[in-house]
Design an enzyme around this catalytic site. Structure first.
Site, PDB file in Angstrom:
ATOM      1  N   GLU A  96      39.342 -16.800  19.976  1.00  0.00           N
ATOM      2  CA  GLU A  96      38.515 -17.375  21.034  1.00  0.00           C
ATOM      3  C   GLU A  96      39.121 -18.632  21.669  1.00  0.00           C
ATOM      4  O   GLU A  96      39.157 -18.742  22.903  1.00  0.00           O
ATOM      5  CB  GLU A  96      37.104 -17.639  20.503  1.00  0.00           C
ATOM      6  N   ASP A 151      36.052 -25.581  20.163  1.00  0.00           N
ATOM      7  CA  ASP A 151      35.204 -24.418  20.466  1.00  0.00           C
ATOM      8  C   ASP A 151      34.053 -24.316  19.461  1.00  0.00           C
ATOM      9  O   ASP A 151      34.235 -23.836  18.338  1.00  0.00           O
ATOM     10  CB  ASP A 151      36.077 -23.152  20.433  1.00  0.00           C
ATOM     11  N   ASP A 166      33.970 -11.095  25.351  1.00  0.00           N
ATOM     12  CA  ASP A 166      33.624 -12.180  24.433  1.00  0.00           C
ATOM     13  C   ASP A 166      32.398 -11.726  23.658  1.00  0.00           C
ATOM     14  O   ASP A 166      31.288 -11.697  24.198  1.00  0.00           O
ATOM     15  CB  ASP A 166      33.328 -13.464  25.212  1.00  0.00           C
TER      16      ASP A 166
END
Length: 566
Positions: A151, A173, A12
């Site tokens: 993501e 998100d 990430d």
């Protein structure tokens, strides 16, 4: 680990923090750094001697040395913007590569082998240039990027693995610099992303900046044009934001030119200062629901992802929008990395994931420029999408286009990304020209096929109807991204950066191996390992390269002797 073992890690790459994970023994595991940290601040700097600093050590100098430290550069991937760090200019790809190198080194220490393959997450609403920039960063870091994973899709994978029953949910998100929304339908082991939307320029940093602007407005004597003062105010604004996550009133104090300035910020005032930002959060949600043809009542859950969702005003907004409390049982700072680890396991064909199937969508439309005839007038500059946003990938679509002019000898195919009617408001990706036989207008037609792969590669094929040859273009070089030659050149420059000896992967690997052996042994052997470890640590602290080499060799010999049954 066997010599031929080649693990795939999931990364990430975040605006505020980054994390790395891998899939093993039926679950995703986060890989910690040298100080057992699960998150690496996405901050890069250099110390006073010119040594490279990455992560927590760099973040500690953001306020004291703003001219030698850079943060929040993820938004500028693929734009060509440069950042000054000491005497050098860096692109966002290069700074990101330094973060990726640190995560790669952490993984190699933890797994005990070389790591060269990775899944890297990107905001769902990153455009083609930004995605290619992330791939370039991976290449600069010495990684083969197996897949770019959106993501919110990564978060869906993490939650899907934890709760495999049939359900529909919305991923909300909000990270440090970007905002994404995805609608996910999960059934019989299939995790299907139905639609994605977002805002690549909206995140927690903007809420921090809103507080900073509020502080300056209430203290006109402050000047945010001074880099040192601006950095200090940003840090204080961030602290106020964190305070409001757990209490109703946040208080801040600051001394400026012998004046003691105090602020008291309530959640209500914070909400007013961020009203424009909160409004911007709603639009992608509405867009994603419309594209997925879902009604709010059809959603089983709303899931919060990203550290910025810890803000009470964001959670309250989400609760009001959906008339329910959102889920956040998985750590919002770590869930994307966990999902990236699942995707890495899927690519590695881990048996524990045999029953999991993931489908994803295109977050934006791809098409070409066309001209239109209005009477005797021909007007160009119009956009015709071939692959529309939220089409499932991989996807292949063909459309037929005809000439508008008599005796036209070529057709120009210009490929754009975006949603606007006019190409001038969209992003030009690439262009090509094909020769055609000169005939009357409309007598020559061309089939244009767009094929988009899971790897983010767009292939454009053009075939004149009635002819046998096909012209093909692979759209890989987008505006603002580095060419292969530039990547090689910048890789040499990055390799030339000074590293503190303790951050050299070989030294870190040996320290980790010795520390593990210390835990496994007892008595005299344990004491011997400790003595040689202390010598190496002291040499590293003094940065004496000759002493480091000697201490490293001696420690290596001791460990090897113990392996031989000394």
């Amino acid at each position: 680990m066997t010599e031929n073992f080649s693990p795939i890690i999931g990364i990430d790459l975040g605006t505020s923090n980054s994390a790395v994970a891998w899939f093993a023994e039926g679950e995703t595991k986060l890989i910690t750094g040298a100080q057992e940290e699960r998150l690496t601040p996405s901050v890069v700097g250099i110390d006073d001697e010119g040594h490279l600093l990455v992560g927590a050590t760099a973040k500690a100098r953001l306020v004291s040395h703003p001219h030698l430290t850079v943060a929040s550069f993820k938004r500028y991937m693929g734009t060509g913007k440069t950042f000054t760090l000491g005497e050098r200019q860096f692109r966002a790809e290069e700074l990101s590569a330094l973060i990726l190198r640190k995560l790669k080194a952490d993984a190699e220490v933890a797994l005990g082998c070389a790591v060269t393959r990775a899944v890297i997450t990107v905001p769902a609403y990153f455009n083609d240039s930004q995605r290619k920039a992330v791939k370039a960063a991976g290449q600069l870091a010495g990684l083969e990027v197996e897949r770019l994973l959106n993501e919110p899709t990564a978060a869906a994978l993490a939650y899907g693995l934890a709760d495999s029953r049939e359900q529909k949910f919305l991923i909300f998100d909000l990270g440090g610099g970007t905002f994404d929304v995805s609608i996910v339908d999960m059934f019989e082991g299939v995790i299907e992303v139905r639609a994605s939307s977002g805002d690549a320029w909206l995140g927690g940093d903007d809420f921090t900046d809103a507080i900073r602007q509020w502080m300056v407005t209430h203290s006109p004597d402050l000047s945010i044009d001074e880099p040192q003062l601006s950095a200090e105010l940003t840090l204080l604004a961030e602290k106020l934001k964190y305070q409001l996550s757990t209490q109703d009133i946040a208080k801040g104090h600051f001394t400026y030119q012998s004046q003691n300035i105090c602020w008291e910020l309530t959640n209500e005032t914070f909400s007013e200062a961020c009203s424009g930002l909160l409004s911007r959060l709603k639009k992608p949600v509405v867009q994603a629901l419309q594209d997925a043809q879902f009604d709010v009542s059809q959603l089983d859950h709303v899931i919060l992802v990203g550290g910025a969702t810890r803000m009470p005003l964001v959670r309250q907004l989400v609760t009001r929008m959906f008339s329910r409390f959102p889920r956040n049982e998985l750590n919002p700072d770590e869930v994307v990395a966990l999902g990236a680890g699942v995707q890495a396991g899927l690519i590695a064909e881990d048996r524990a994931l045999d029953d999991i199937v993931l489908t994803d969508v295109m977050p934006y439309s791809l098409g070409i420029e066309v001209a239109r005839r209005d009477g005797n007038k021909i007007e160009d500059g119009y956009f015709t999408p071939l692959i529309e946003r939220n089409a499932f990938v991989p996807v292949s679509v063909v459309q037929t286009f005809s000439t508008l002019n008599d005796n036209q000898r070529k057709i120009d195919i210009s490929v754009y990304q975006g949603e606007a009617r006019r190409v001038s408001d969209n992003l030009l990706l690439d262009s090509m020209s094909i020769n055609i036989p000169p005939r009357k207008a409309g007598d020559v037609s061309v089939d244009v096929r767009f094929t988009y792969t899971l790897d983010g590669i767009l292939e454009v094929e053009c075939k004149v109807i009635g002819e046998t040859t096909t012209s093909t273009m692979i759209v890989e070089k987008a505006p603002g991204t580095l060419s292969q030659e530039e990547i090689i050149e910048r890789l040499k420059l990055l390799d030339g950066l000074k590293q503190h000896p303790r951050d050299v992967p070989a030294n870190r690997q040996l320290l980790a191996e010795a520390a593990k052996r210390y835990e496994q042994t007892l008595g005299e052997r344990r004491q011997i390992i400790d003595n040689y470890l202390v010598q190496l640590e002291q040499a590293l602290n003094h940065q004496d390269l000759r002493a480091i080499a000697m201490a490293r060799d001696e420690l290596r010999q001791v460990l090897d002797q113990f392996d031989d049954g000394m």
